[in-house]
Design a protein around this motif. Structure first.
Motif, short mmCIF file in Angstrom:
data_model
loop_
_atom_site.label_atom_id
_atom_site.label_comp_id
_atom_site.label_asym_id
_atom_site.label_seq_id
_atom_site.Cartn_x
_atom_site.Cartn_y
_atom_site.Cartn_z
N LEU A 61 0.85 -1.18 0.00
CA LEU A 61 0.00 0.00 0.00
C LEU A 61 0.89 1.23 0.00
O LEU A 61 1.72 1.40 0.89
N ALA A 74 -4.35 6.53 -0.98
CA ALA A 74 -3.70 5.22 -0.82
C ALA A 74 -3.89 4.41 -2.09
O ALA A 74 -4.95 4.46 -2.71
N ILE A 76 -3.22 0.48 -3.60
CA ILE A 76 -2.80 -0.91 -3.43
C ILE A 76 -2.00 -1.26 -4.68
O ILE A 76 -2.53 -1.24 -5.78
N LEU A 98 -6.27 -3.12 4.94
CA LEU A 98 -5.62 -2.06 4.17
C LEU A 98 -6.44 -0.78 4.19
O LEU A 98 -5.89 0.32 4.30
N ILE A 110 -8.94 5.10 -1.49
CA ILE A 110 -8.02 3.99 -1.74
C ILE A 110 -8.34 3.46 -3.14
O ILE A 110 -9.50 3.41 -3.54
#
Length: 142
Positions: A61, A74, A76, A98, A110
């Motif tokens: 991350l 964020a 991944i 996460l 994210i």
């Protein structure tokens, strides 16, 4: 035994290397060790999900600033669950973990990228509330 999440380090290279191979990124343990060492000097984390002393999943991350948000975003950048335990909820739990890490870092959102060929992964992310918002374009730099 419950699933435990922790930061991954160079000592985890022997367990993480085959997982990344399953994702389609074969490498040596020494390369993996060096990659994991770089996380200590970056604005990113490598996380493993472990049960009974066995690493069942790994993800990375990254956190970065954005001109369109007042807080970090964020991303991944890798996500793989061992084929031996897929479908048992470990992926969902890892994703929830996460998301919590991103919230703790005050991230506004994210995101995750997934290769076009990974239909199962796409369905997984959609089931868990992620939206398909566009495409990623990549150019290798020599």
């Amino acid at each position: 035994m419950p699933l435990e999440f922790r930061s991954a380090g160079p000592a985890d290279a022997p367990a993480i290397t085959p997982l990344l191979g399953e994702l389609g990124y074969p490498s040596s343990e020494s390369d993996m060790r060096a990659r994991l060492e770089r996380f200590a000097r970056s604005n990113a984390v490598a996380v493993v999900a472990e049960r009974d002393g066995t690493i069942a999943a790994v993800s990375t991350l990254a956190f970065f600033p954005s001109l369109t948000w007042n807080v970090d975003v964020a991303w991944i950048t890798a996500f793989v669950v061992s084929s031996a335990v897929r479908g048992t909820g470990i992926g969902r739990q890892m994703l929830e973990h996460l998301e919590q890490v991103a919230r703790e870092r005050a991230c506004a959102r994210i995101a995750v990228t997934s290769a076009e060929r990974r239909d199962g992964a796409h369905a997984f992310y959609l089931r868990l509330g992620y939206e398909y918002t566009g495409r990623r374009f990549v150019k290798e730099l020599a």
